[in-house]
Design a protein around this motif. Sequence first.
Motif, PDB file in Angstrom:
ATOM      1  N   LEU A  48       0.855  -1.146  -0.030  1.00  0.00           N
ATOM      2  CA  LEU A  48      -0.137   0.047  -0.004  1.00  0.00           C
ATOM      3  C   LEU A  48       1.025   1.207   0.103  1.00  0.00           C
ATOM      4  O   LEU A  48       1.763   1.490   0.987  1.00  0.00           O
ATOM      5  N   GLY A  49       0.663   2.326  -0.822  1.00  0.00           N
ATOM      6  CA  GLY A  49       1.290   3.153  -0.972  1.00  0.00           C
ATOM      7  C   GLY A  49       2.602   3.322  -1.797  1.00  0.00           C
ATOM      8  O   GLY A  49       3.157   4.511  -1.840  1.00  0.00           O
ATOM      9  N   HIS A  50       2.882   2.215  -2.208  1.00  0.00           N
ATOM     10  CA  HIS A  50       4.141   2.119  -3.102  1.00  0.00           C
ATOM     11  C   HIS A  50       3.859   2.144  -4.519  1.00  0.00           C
ATOM     12  O   HIS A  50       2.616   2.173  -4.850  1.00  0.00           O
ATOM     13  N   LYS A  51       4.741   2.348  -5.580  1.00  0.00           N
ATOM     14  CA  LYS A  51       4.602   2.642  -6.757  1.00  0.00           C
ATOM     15  C   LYS A  51       4.735   1.333  -7.667  1.00  0.00           C
ATOM     16  O   LYS A  51       5.338   0.381  -7.455  1.00  0.00           O
ATOM     17  N   GLU A  72      15.652   8.233 -11.734  1.00  0.00           N
ATOM     18  CA  GLU A  72      16.221   7.564 -12.927  1.00  0.00           C
ATOM     19  C   GLU A  72      16.195   5.904 -12.705  1.00  0.00           C
ATOM     20  O   GLU A  72      16.589   5.416 -11.474  1.00  0.00           O
ATOM     21  N   THR A  73      15.908   5.141 -13.656  1.00  0.00           N
ATOM     22  CA  THR A  73      15.812   3.725 -13.494  1.00  0.00           C
ATOM     23  C   THR A  73      17.207   3.087 -13.337  1.00  0.00           C
ATOM     24  O   THR A  73      18.312   3.805 -13.823  1.00  0.00           O
ATOM     25  N   THR A  74      17.584   2.153 -12.474  1.00  0.00           N
ATOM     26  CA  THR A  74      18.905   1.519 -12.392  1.00  0.00           C
ATOM     27  C   THR A  74      19.095   0.269 -13.100  1.00  0.00           C
ATOM     28  O   THR A  74      20.116  -0.487 -13.151  1.00  0.00           O
ATOM     29  N   LYS A  75      17.853  -0.303 -13.697  1.00  0.00           N
ATOM     30  CA  LYS A  75      17.697  -1.458 -14.521  1.00  0.00           C
ATOM     31  C   LYS A  75      16.572  -1.376 -15.286  1.00  0.00           C
ATOM     32  O   LYS A  75      15.442  -0.476 -15.029  1.00  0.00           O
ATOM     33  N   THR A  85      13.277   2.054  -4.168  1.00  0.00           N
ATOM     34  CA  THR A  85      14.621   2.365  -4.262  1.00  0.00           C
ATOM     35  C   THR A  85      15.442   1.235  -4.715  1.00  0.00           C
ATOM     36  O   THR A  85      16.738   1.554  -5.026  1.00  0.00           O
ATOM     37  N   HIS A  86      15.111   0.000  -4.982  1.00  0.00           N
ATOM     38  CA  HIS A  86      15.727  -1.308  -5.549  1.00  0.00           C
ATOM     39  C   HIS A  86      15.840  -0.907  -6.978  1.00  0.00           C
ATOM     40  O   HIS A  86      16.837  -1.580  -7.519  1.00  0.00           O
ATOM     41  N   ASN A  87      15.305  -0.199  -7.681  1.00  0.00           N
ATOM     42  CA  ASN A  87      15.387  -0.057  -9.122  1.00  0.00           C
ATOM     43  C   ASN A  87      15.311   1.474  -9.697  1.00  0.00           C
ATOM     44  O   ASN A  87      15.119   1.596 -10.890  1.00  0.00           O
ATOM     45  N   ILE A  88      15.180   2.379  -8.719  1.00  0.00           N
ATOM     46  CA  ILE A  88      15.217   3.837  -9.147  1.00  0.00           C
ATOM     47  C   ILE A  88      16.148   4.461  -8.366  1.00  0.00           C
ATOM     48  O   ILE A  88      16.418   4.102  -7.117  1.00  0.00           O
TER      49      ILE A  88
END
Length: 93
Positions: A48-51, A72-75, A85-88
């Motif tokens: 909930l509340g995440h993208k 910015e995307t990191t993958k 935060t694990h992919n942007i």
Amino acid sequence: MLHKFLIHNRGDHVGVATTTIKSGEKVVGVYMDDEDTIELTSNGDIPLGHKISVVDLDKSENVIKYQVTIGETTKQLSKGDYVHTHNIKTKRW
């Protein structure tokens, strides 16, 4: 089907989960500026509340929310991916 996420503006790359979304779940999102809907399948659990991504994005592409760049995307990202935060990363520093 009730919506499970909201997209603030047409052209945004992500929506915000209005309830927890399970991996593999078919979900509907609503564009808040014109009330159109989009349906996609979640590629992972989204709290909930995440993208959630509503478009495919290549690595190093800008991520748009509220009609502004939020990072910015990191993958590479696919429609339905959990975006956090694990992919942007931020572009502020």
